[in-house]
Enzyme design. Structure first.
Site, PDB file in Angstrom:
ATOM      1  N   ASP A  26      53.116 -14.782  39.851  1.00  0.00           N
ATOM      2  CA  ASP A  26      52.011 -14.804  40.806  1.00  0.00           C
ATOM      3  C   ASP A  26      52.719 -14.786  42.152  1.00  0.00           C
ATOM      4  OD1 ASP A  26      50.227 -15.799  42.828  1.00  0.00           O
ATOM      5  OD2 ASP A  26      48.878 -16.343  41.206  1.00  0.00           O
ATOM      6  N   HIS A  27      52.686 -13.645  42.838  1.00  0.00           N
ATOM      7  CA  HIS A  27      53.597 -13.521  43.985  1.00  0.00           C
ATOM      8  C   HIS A  27      53.278 -14.507  45.109  1.00  0.00           C
ATOM      9  CE1 HIS A  27      50.490 -10.944  45.795  1.00  0.00           C
ATOM     10  NE2 HIS A  27      51.090 -11.096  46.951  1.00  0.00           N
TER      11      HIS A  27
ATOM     12  N   GLU B  85      41.452 -10.761  53.765  1.00  0.00           N
ATOM     13  CA  GLU B  85      42.253  -9.544  53.924  1.00  0.00           C
ATOM     14  C   GLU B  85      41.490  -8.566  54.806  1.00  0.00           C
ATOM     15  OE1 GLU B  85      44.739  -8.304  50.384  1.00  0.00           O
ATOM     16  OE2 GLU B  85      42.894  -8.940  49.420  1.00  0.00           O
TER      17      GLU B  85
ATOM     18  N   HIS C 290      45.743 -16.283  42.630  1.00  0.00           N
ATOM     19  CA  HIS C 290      46.359 -16.718  43.894  1.00  0.00           C
ATOM     20  C   HIS C 290      45.665 -17.945  44.495  1.00  0.00           C
ATOM     21  CE1 HIS C 290      48.458 -13.057  43.413  1.00  0.00           C
ATOM     22  NE2 HIS C 290      47.640 -12.246  44.051  1.00  0.00           N
TER      23      HIS C 290
HETATM   24  C1  BG6 Z   1      47.338  -8.778  44.838  1.00  0.00           C
HETATM   25  C2  BG6 Z   1      45.925  -8.268  44.689  1.00  0.00           C
HETATM   26  O1  BG6 Z   1      47.681  -9.604  43.766  1.00  0.00           O
HETATM   27  O2  BG6 Z   1      47.418  -9.503  46.061  1.00  0.00           O
HETATM   28  C3  BG6 Z   1      45.542  -7.413  45.869  1.00  0.00           C
HETATM   29  O3  BG6 Z   1      45.830  -7.510  43.486  1.00  0.00           O
HETATM   30  C4  BG6 Z   1      45.743  -8.159  47.165  1.00  0.00           C
HETATM   31  O4  BG6 Z   1      44.189  -6.989  45.756  1.00  0.00           O
HETATM   32  C5  BG6 Z   1      47.150  -8.757  47.221  1.00  0.00           C
HETATM   33  O5  BG6 Z   1      45.553  -7.269  48.237  1.00  0.00           O
HETATM   34  C6  BG6 Z   1      47.303  -9.657  48.424  1.00  0.00           C
HETATM   35  O6  BG6 Z   1      48.633 -10.038  48.569  1.00  0.00           O
HETATM   36  P1  BG6 Z   1      49.244 -10.388  49.992  1.00  0.00           P
HETATM   37  O7  BG6 Z   1      50.645 -10.788  49.676  1.00  0.00           O
HETATM   38  O8  BG6 Z   1      49.146  -9.155  50.826  1.00  0.00           O
HETATM   39  O9  BG6 Z   1      48.405 -11.491  50.534  1.00  0.00           O
END
Ligand code: BG6
Length: 482
Positions: free
Chosen positions: A172-173, A211, A235
């Site tokens: 989960d990044h 976003e 997330h």
């Molecule tokens: C991803 C989602 O896991 O995370 C995307 O699938 C989303 O829809 C993205 O835009 C958001 O990541 P970050 O790092 O840009 O906040």
């Protein structure tokens, strides 16, 4: 600190994620001196091409997606010489023999499954069957980890047929983001906050991940997922756990994940009137450049949400009665991820009713402009009696930490290096993922059975008006998105 030499195979090595995130992240770690020259990074995909063609593809990806900040002349060439390529059929036997011949003896082997979940099983099985796995083997899988509880259980079972939990790294990044880890440092590294971190002193908590981008070219996937599956189940749930969990005894993988799991299991079901779903419309005059959600996904009748706000509760001693408001959406006013811990008013105002109501707010900004602000109440300057005013104690990590703080490793850099080091703390355990789906599934089933249609909101706004009402009804209001 450089890691030991390793072999990393990226299945899906020519795919979008490899191009945009994985390979640029590896390059940046190489530039930072963390990847030894004899590490092997092997791209594996269906396409037939030789290693040189793959190196050109990677060089192109790095030029496009990596900020070459630490890069000296010749560094890219050095990195490219660590790369190799094998054409492999995930569903057949082609290429596996050649891949096996490129894997080194006893060093760490990591297999990154940067492919759709339907290939996880076949890849896991073939990796094992062709003798590519040893005790040091780790496999890395991406979200979406399932579409619901049943599919997540099936994926866990498939992977467990070939690898044990200690070998599986579910990404989960968000957990790799510097500021997300900082949540734990702020909570458990300071005496100041933890004694107040409970329902007695906290009125409520808001978690916002806004976003400004839309669904982009991922319409097909997104329209089947929606904001609840794409963002909330993973997330936001992870942020929520880190904010709400009990202090783990140690910063080690199972201690941390056990505490997160307890939070998810203690979540109450979400009441239908505590959910607001939205879907973005094009902004007037901008329909061509930024189409509406339905146009972007090519589905004029879509009832998938690009925005969700909800209120939830944790049934445990610490948080009984404290609402948590979570919201996330696309095409909103700004990109802004922030957690606001809203403290209660002082129990009694010695300054009388004229002083108004004042409460402390701790805002933890995750991105952009990472930092912490604590709103405190002081005396309004001037003569006329004791009037109060709220001012921010504001700290930007970039300013406070200097160059180190301005350019921390990005999420993928950190997470891939953690795989090589064998540290699972920032990866999701199978039971955690299942628990998150067990909470998510009934919420989705509920709106499906009610035939709920998402509320439209204009691109560039703060989301549907009903989301304002969700919190206003409780006598509270969202902190701004900016
Ligand atoms: C991803 C989602 O896991 O995370 C995307 O699938 C989303 O829809 C993205 O835009 C958001 O990541 P970050 O790092 O840009 O906040």
């Amino acid at each position: 600190i450089p890691v030991e030499p390793f072999d990393l195979v990226i299945f899906g090595g020519t795919g979008d994620l490899a191009r945009r995130k994985i390979l640029p992240a590896l390059f940046r770690r190489y530039c930072a001196g963390q990847i030894p020259q004899d590490a092997r990074i092997i791209g594996a995909a269906r396409r037939t091409q030789n290693a040189d063609a793959y190196r050109s593809f990677v060089a192109e990806a790095i030029r496009e997606f990596s900020t070459p900040r630490h890069c000296e002349d010749g560094t890219l060439e050095g990195f490219l010489s660590c790369l190799d390529y094998v054409a492999v059929d995930a569903l057949g036997d082609e290429g596996w023999h050649e891949l096996a011949s490129k894997i080194n003896g006893d060093r760490v082997r990591a297999y990154y499954f940067s492919v759709g979940p339907r290939l996880f099983g076949p890849l896991a099985q073939r990796t094992k069957a062709h003798g590519l796995a040893n005790d040091q083997t780790r496999i890395v899988v991406e979200k979406p980890f399932g579409h619901d509880l049943d599919s997540a259980k099936a994926l866990n079972a498939t992977l467990a047929d070939h690898f044990h939990e200690g070998q599986i790294y579910r990404i989960d990044h968000y957990l790799g983001k510097e500021t997300v880890q900082n949540l734990m440092a702020v909570r458990f590294g300071n005496m100041l906050f933890e004694p107040l971190w409970n329902s007695q002193y906290v009125d409520h908590i808001q978690i916002t991940v806004a976003e400004s981008v839309g669904v982009g070219g991922r319409g097909e996937y997104y329209d089947r997922a929606g904001a609840m599956r794409d963002m909330m189940q993973n997330h936001l749930m992870q942020l929520f756990c880190l904010i709400a969990m009990e202090p783990p005894a140690k910063f080690d993988p199972d201690a941390v994940r056990d505490e997160k799991l307890k939070v998810i299991r203690a979540l109450d079901p979400v009441e239908p009137h505590h959910i607001v779903r939205g879907q973005y419309l094009a902004r007037e005059g901008e329909a061509e450049e930024h189409p509406s959600y339905r146009e972007a996904v090519g589905n004029p009748r879509s009832t998938t949400e690009s925005y969700i706000a909800l209120r939830t509760h944790i049934s445990n001693w610490r948080w009984a009665g404290t609402p948590f408001y979570l919201r996330t959406g696309k095409r909103l006013k700004a990109r802004s991820s922030v957690i606001n811990v809203m403290f209660k008013d002082a129990p009694h105002s010695i300054f009388g009713a004229d002083a108004g109501r004042h409460a402390n707010v701790l805002s933890i900004r995750l991105q952009p402009n990472e930092g912490i602000t604590l709103k405190v109440t002081i005396k309004e300057p001037g003569q006329g009696g004791m009037r109060l005013v709220d001012v921010p104690l504001d700290m930007s990590f970039a300013e406070a930490l200097g160059p180190e703080g301005q350019d921390p490793p990005d999420a993928y850099e950190r997470l891939i290096m953690d795989v090589v080091r064998g540290n699972q703390t920032l990866f999701m355990r199978g039971d955690e993922v299942e628990a998150a789906w067990a909470w998510t599934d009934p919420v989705i089933a509920g709106w499906e059975s009610r035939g709920d249609v998402p509320k439209p909101y204009e691109s560039g706004s703060t989301g549907p008006g009903d989301a304002e009402l969700l919190i206003k009804r409780d006598g509270r209001r969202w902190q701004g998105i900016n």
